[in-house]
Enzyme design. Sequence first.
Site, PDB file in Angstrom:
ATOM      1  N   LYS A 101      -0.864   3.987   5.737  1.00 25.13           N
ATOM      2  CA  LYS A 101      -1.519   4.973   4.864  1.00 25.13           C
ATOM      3  C   LYS A 101      -0.973   6.378   5.170  1.00 25.13           C
ATOM      4  CE  LYS A 101      -4.952   2.650   2.694  1.00 25.13           C
ATOM      5  NZ  LYS A 101      -4.353   1.325   2.960  1.00 25.13           N
TER       6      LYS A 101
ATOM      7  N   SER B 234       0.810  -1.214   0.000  1.00 26.06           N
ATOM      8  CA  SER B 234       0.000   0.000   0.000  1.00 26.06           C
ATOM      9  C   SER B 234       0.852   1.277   0.000  1.00 26.06           C
ATOM     10  CB  SER B 234      -0.949  -0.002   1.205  1.00 26.06           C
ATOM     11  OG  SER B 234      -0.219   0.110   2.407  1.00 26.06           O
TER      12      SER B 234
END
Lengths: 195, 195
Positions: free
Chosen positions: B153, B116
Site C-alpha cells: 500500500k 493492489s
Amino acid sequence: MKEKRTIKRVQKIIAAFFRENRRMPSFAEMIGLLDVKSKSVVHFWINKLIDAGILAKDGQGRLSFTKQAFAIPLVGSVQAGFPSDEEETVGDILSMDEYLITKPESSFLLQVSGDSMIDEGIREGDLVIVERDKQPRNGDIVIAEVDGEWTLKYFRQQENQVFLEAANPKYPVIRPKKELRLGGVVTAVIRKYHH
Amino acid sequence: MKEKRTIKRVQKIIAAFFRENRRMPSFAEMIGLLDVKSKSVVHFWINKLIDAGILAKDGQGRLSFTKQAFAIPLVGSVQAGFPSDEEETVGDILSMDEYLITKPESSFLLQVSGDSMIDEGIREGDLVIVERDKQPRNGDIVIAEVDGEWTLKYFRQQENQVFLEAANPKYPVIRPKKELRLGGVVTAVIRKYHH
DNA sequence: TTGATAATAGAACGAATGTTCTATATAGAA
DNA sequence: TTCTATATAGAACATTCGTTCTATTATCAA
C-alpha cells in the site's frame, strides 16, 4: 560489554568484508576482523562456518560463500512473520546479478523514456535489461526503431506478418513496410525508489 | 585458427571466471585460462589490464576489477548505435546487487501477489525489495497488515493522520483504528521475463 | 635480408598463504 | 571444589603466492 563471537556474527563480518572488497579476507586479515590474536582461532571459526554450510571450499581449496548464505532471503507470501535477523529462511537463491543477467556479455541497461509501455507496468525512468542477440518471440518486449527513434514495443507475429504494438492505446500499431530494426529483447525491468 | 590474445579477450576470460567462482583466479590458474605456459606471461597481461584501468590492486596488493570493468553498460537514451562488443561505453555504474541493495542485512525479497499496486506498475509475480527497519515517509510504498493479511500500500500522512491507500481504485482507503503494523518499505521493484 | 619491438618461456626468490601442533585460559556441569 | 568441553594463543611448517630476472621466439617495418 564486548560482543560474543557466534557463527551468525562471524558470518556477517565476513559477508560485509566480501561485499565491500568483492573477495574473501585472508586468515591474517580475519585476525583483525574477528578481533582475535591467532590464525588458529580464525581456522577454528572458519571450520564452524563450513560445518554449518555457510562457507565452502572449492576444488582449489579456496574459501567461498554458499549460495544459501550469500542470498538475501526470498519470501513467497508474507505471513505472520517476517524474516528476522536470527532465524533461517527457507527461501531460495539469489544474487541480483546472477538472477537478472544471464548473458552479461551481450546485455546492457537502458533507462526508459516515454510511456509507450505504461500498461505493461514499465514507466519513465525505469531500467530495462536488454539482451542484444536474442531472437524475439511473439509477445516479447523489444527495442525497435520507429520513425528514426528507438522505443519499447511488443513484438507481434501473426501468419508471417510482423508488427509492433505499444502497451498504451494512444500509440498506433506499427506495421513496418520493409525492414524492421530491432535493438534487442527486454528480459527484465528494474525500478528503484529513491528516498 | 587460434585466437589472438587481446586485452578485451583476457578481460572477458577473467570476468567469466570471476562470475563463475566469485573470486579472482590466481596467476597459476590463469596460465590455464589464458592458455600460456609461464606465470611471467600472465604477469605481463595482468599489467596490461591494470594499465588499461580494467583491473586494480587494493591496499593489500590484491587484484580486483574496476567498477567500470565489472559493470554492464548503461545507456541513457538509445540513439543510433547500441553498445557493441568492442567499443567502450560511457555509461556509469553498476553491479545490480550494489545498485539495488543498500542494506543487505535488513533487506529481503518478496514476491508480489494480488493487484493492489497495479496502477503503480507493480504486478502479480514481481519481486519487491523490502527494507525492514526503514522509517516510511509520505507516499512510500510499504508492506502493511490489513485485516490479518499483508499487502502493498501507499503510506500516506496528513496532519498527524496516517492511512493506507492502494494503487487500485477497487480497494478502499484504510484508516487504521489503533495500531498500524508495517513490515517494511519497498525500495525497488524487479520483474523478470521468462522466455 | 636485417633490425627493433612485442610476446612468450622458464627458473629463482622472498613473502604470504592455510594447516597443524601444543599449550593455556574460560565456562558450565557434576 | 573438580572435571570436562569449549575457546583462545602462539609457533612451526610445507605450500602457494606474485614478482623479477634472463633468455628465446614471433612479428613487422625498413
